[in-house]
Design an enzyme around this catalytic site. Structure first.
Site, PDB file in Angstrom:
ATOM      1  N   HIS A   1      -6.352  -7.102   0.315  1.00 24.10           N
ATOM      2  CA  HIS A   1      -5.412  -5.986   0.209  1.00 24.10           C
ATOM      3  C   HIS A   1      -4.382  -6.040   1.329  1.00 24.10           C
ATOM      4  O   HIS A   1      -3.189  -5.844   1.102  1.00 24.10           O
ATOM      5  CB  HIS A   1      -6.184  -4.663   0.250  1.00 24.10           C
ATOM      6  CG  HIS A   1      -5.308  -3.462   0.107  1.00 24.10           C
ATOM      7  ND1 HIS A   1      -4.586  -3.207  -1.042  1.00 24.10           N
ATOM      8  CD2 HIS A   1      -5.038  -2.440   0.966  1.00 24.10           C
ATOM      9  CE1 HIS A   1      -3.893  -2.082  -0.875  1.00 24.10           C
ATOM     10  NE2 HIS A   1      -4.148  -1.598   0.313  1.00 24.10           N
TER      11      HIS A   1
ATOM     12  N   TRP B   1     -12.990   4.889  -3.177  1.00 27.30           N
ATOM     13  CA  TRP B   1     -12.283   4.939  -1.891  1.00 27.30           C
ATOM     14  C   TRP B   1     -11.937   6.382  -1.522  1.00 27.30           C
ATOM     15  O   TRP B   1     -12.116   6.806  -0.384  1.00 27.30           O
ATOM     16  CB  TRP B   1     -11.040   4.062  -1.965  1.00 27.30           C
ATOM     17  CG  TRP B   1      -9.963   4.347  -0.961  1.00 27.30           C
ATOM     18  CD1 TRP B   1      -8.679   4.682  -1.223  1.00 27.30           C
ATOM     19  CD2 TRP B   1     -10.074   4.299   0.475  1.00 27.30           C
ATOM     20  NE1 TRP B   1      -7.976   4.859  -0.067  1.00 27.30           N
ATOM     21  CE2 TRP B   1      -8.812   4.631   1.001  1.00 27.30           C
ATOM     22  CE3 TRP B   1     -11.114   4.026   1.356  1.00 27.30           C
ATOM     23  CZ2 TRP B   1      -8.554   4.692   2.364  1.00 27.30           C
ATOM     24  CZ3 TRP B   1     -10.864   4.088   2.723  1.00 27.30           C
ATOM     25  CH2 TRP B   1      -9.603   4.413   3.211  1.00 27.30           C
TER      26      TRP B   1
ATOM     27  N   ASP C   1      -7.253  -8.521  -4.405  1.00 28.41           N
ATOM     28  CA  ASP C   1      -7.155  -7.083  -4.127  1.00 28.41           C
ATOM     29  C   ASP C   1      -7.491  -6.291  -5.386  1.00 28.41           C
ATOM     30  O   ASP C   1      -6.649  -6.132  -6.267  1.00 28.41           O
ATOM     31  CB  ASP C   1      -5.760  -6.717  -3.630  1.00 28.41           C
ATOM     32  CG  ASP C   1      -5.639  -5.229  -3.323  1.00 28.41           C
ATOM     33  OD1 ASP C   1      -6.689  -4.586  -3.081  1.00 28.41           O
ATOM     34  OD2 ASP C   1      -4.521  -4.702  -3.329  1.00 28.41           O
TER      35      ASP C   1
ATOM     36  N   ASP D   1       0.846  -1.186   0.000  1.00 26.54           N
ATOM     37  CA  ASP D   1       0.000   0.000   0.000  1.00 26.54           C
ATOM     38  C   ASP D   1       0.896   1.256   0.000  1.00 26.54           C
ATOM     39  O   ASP D   1       1.871   1.317  -0.748  1.00 26.54           O
ATOM     40  CB  ASP D   1      -0.960  -0.056   1.196  1.00 26.54           C
ATOM     41  CG  ASP D   1      -2.060   0.992   1.170  1.00 26.54           C
ATOM     42  OD1 ASP D   1      -3.089   0.752   0.519  1.00 26.54           O
ATOM     43  OD2 ASP D   1      -1.893   2.056   1.796  1.00 26.54           O
ATOM     44  N   TRP D   2       0.593   2.246   0.839  1.00 30.01           N
ATOM     45  CA  TRP D   2       1.419   3.460   0.890  1.00 30.01           C
ATOM     46  C   TRP D   2       2.857   3.167   1.319  1.00 30.01           C
ATOM     47  O   TRP D   2       3.752   3.994   1.114  1.00 30.01           O
ATOM     48  CB  TRP D   2       0.786   4.487   1.818  1.00 30.01           C
ATOM     49  CG  TRP D   2       0.015   5.535   1.083  1.00 30.01           C
ATOM     50  CD1 TRP D   2      -1.333   5.570   0.850  1.00 30.01           C
ATOM     51  CD2 TRP D   2       0.539   6.719   0.468  1.00 30.01           C
ATOM     52  NE1 TRP D   2      -1.675   6.685   0.133  1.00 30.01           N
ATOM     53  CE2 TRP D   2      -0.545   7.413  -0.114  1.00 30.01           C
ATOM     54  CE3 TRP D   2       1.815   7.264   0.348  1.00 30.01           C
ATOM     55  CZ2 TRP D   2      -0.392   8.619  -0.796  1.00 30.01           C
ATOM     56  CZ3 TRP D   2       1.968   8.466  -0.341  1.00 30.01           C
ATOM     57  CH2 TRP D   2       0.881   9.130  -0.896  1.00 30.01           C
TER      58      TRP D   2
END
Length: 290
Positions: free
Chosen positions: A266, A150, A236, A109-110
């Protein structure tokens, strides 16, 4: 599984004349080969509680920071306090202060949006990368409908449900205790400013302030010949296909044992943490970095 790691802290420049406190886990032998675990949104180092013991028992030193705005790190309460550049700079400060080298990055992710910038901008510190459910977007391509929804949700929901967001991004059903652990860093809604801001910081147009820096990072990654492994999950919708893009563009992906983590959403660290840890261990050993 409990989260009972010893807390560590260091101070970073807030770029406005003050300082912010960054929390990080530092487990395993200090002379062990180093693995840096980078979390994303809206999680914190608690996400890695299943992976850390497996990695440490294999002899590795593991560092897992909490990004500013998350976990046990400081949480400025204004959304404007959070920019992509600041997040990258704060993590550069951690690498520099701890004088880390020969790092294998694991990012999701980030953790990848920030971590891959670190790799590009301090290449000499890194020996390899394992990328899971992440990307380094430049704003040149649409992020897709799922991401747009999102973004909208993150800005409009009256109470940002961190724990339930994690739960909705897993194939397993999280217990009330685990959901509460993801909510725990935020005693009040105002402390979720960083979590709310992250979706807006993803470059979705070429005019984005981070586009130039991310394009520059890609110039480095396109010449990255050190080992680079993708380990995306099978469930995901947000990042699906990102692994194939990395395999096409990054030379270090050639000949690596790319894998798909089955029965994982995810937040694949939550669904298949122990298996992921074994993937990282094998990757490091296969490439002679242990």
């Amino acid at each position: 599984m409990s989260y009972n790691f010893l807390p560590n802290y260091l101070m970073v420049d807030d770029t406005e004349g003050g300082q912010l406190r960054v929390h990080f886990i530092d487990e395993g032998p200090k002379d062990g080969a180093l693995i840096l675990l980078m979390h994303g949104e809206p999680s914190w180092s608690y996400l890695y509680r299943k992976m850390i013991p497996v990695l440490v028992s294999a002899g590795f030193r593991v560092i897992a920071p909490d990004l500013i705005g998350f976990g046990r790190s400081d949480k400025p309460t204004q959304c404007s306090d959070y920019t992509y550049k600041r997040h990258v700079d704060w993590m550069h400060a951690l690498l520099n202060q701890l004088q880390l080298s020969n790092i294998t990055l694991f990012c999701q992710d980030w953790g990848g949006l920030i971590g891959l910038r670190l790799v590009a901008e301090q290449s000499e510190r890194f020996s390899g990368v394992v990328a899971a459910n992440t990307m380094l977007p430049t704003g040149e391509h649409s992020p897709g409908e799922a991401f747009s929804q999102w973004q909208k949700f993150s800005q409009e929901v009256p109470e940002f449900p961190a724990g339930n967001i994690i739960n909705s991004g897993t194939t397993s059903v999280l217990s009330a205790e685990i959901i509460a652990a993801y909510d725990a860093p935020y005693p009040e809604e105002k402390y979720k400013a960083g979590a709310r801001q992250f979706p807006l910081l993803v470059p979705t147009s070429i005019d984005d302030p981070a586009t130039k820096s991310n394009l520059a990072a890609w110039e480095i990654l396109r010449q990255w010949h050190k080992p680079f492994l993708t380990a995306f999950s099978d469930s995901d919708p947000i990042t699906a296909g990102g692994d194939k893009i990395m395999q096409k563009l990054i030379p270090g992906t050639k000949g690596q044992a790319h894998t798909t983590i089955v029965n994982a959403g995810h937040f694949l660290q939550e669904d298949q943490g122990e298996q992921l840890a074994q993937v990282v261990i094998k990757f490091i050993k296969d490439n002679g970095n242990n």
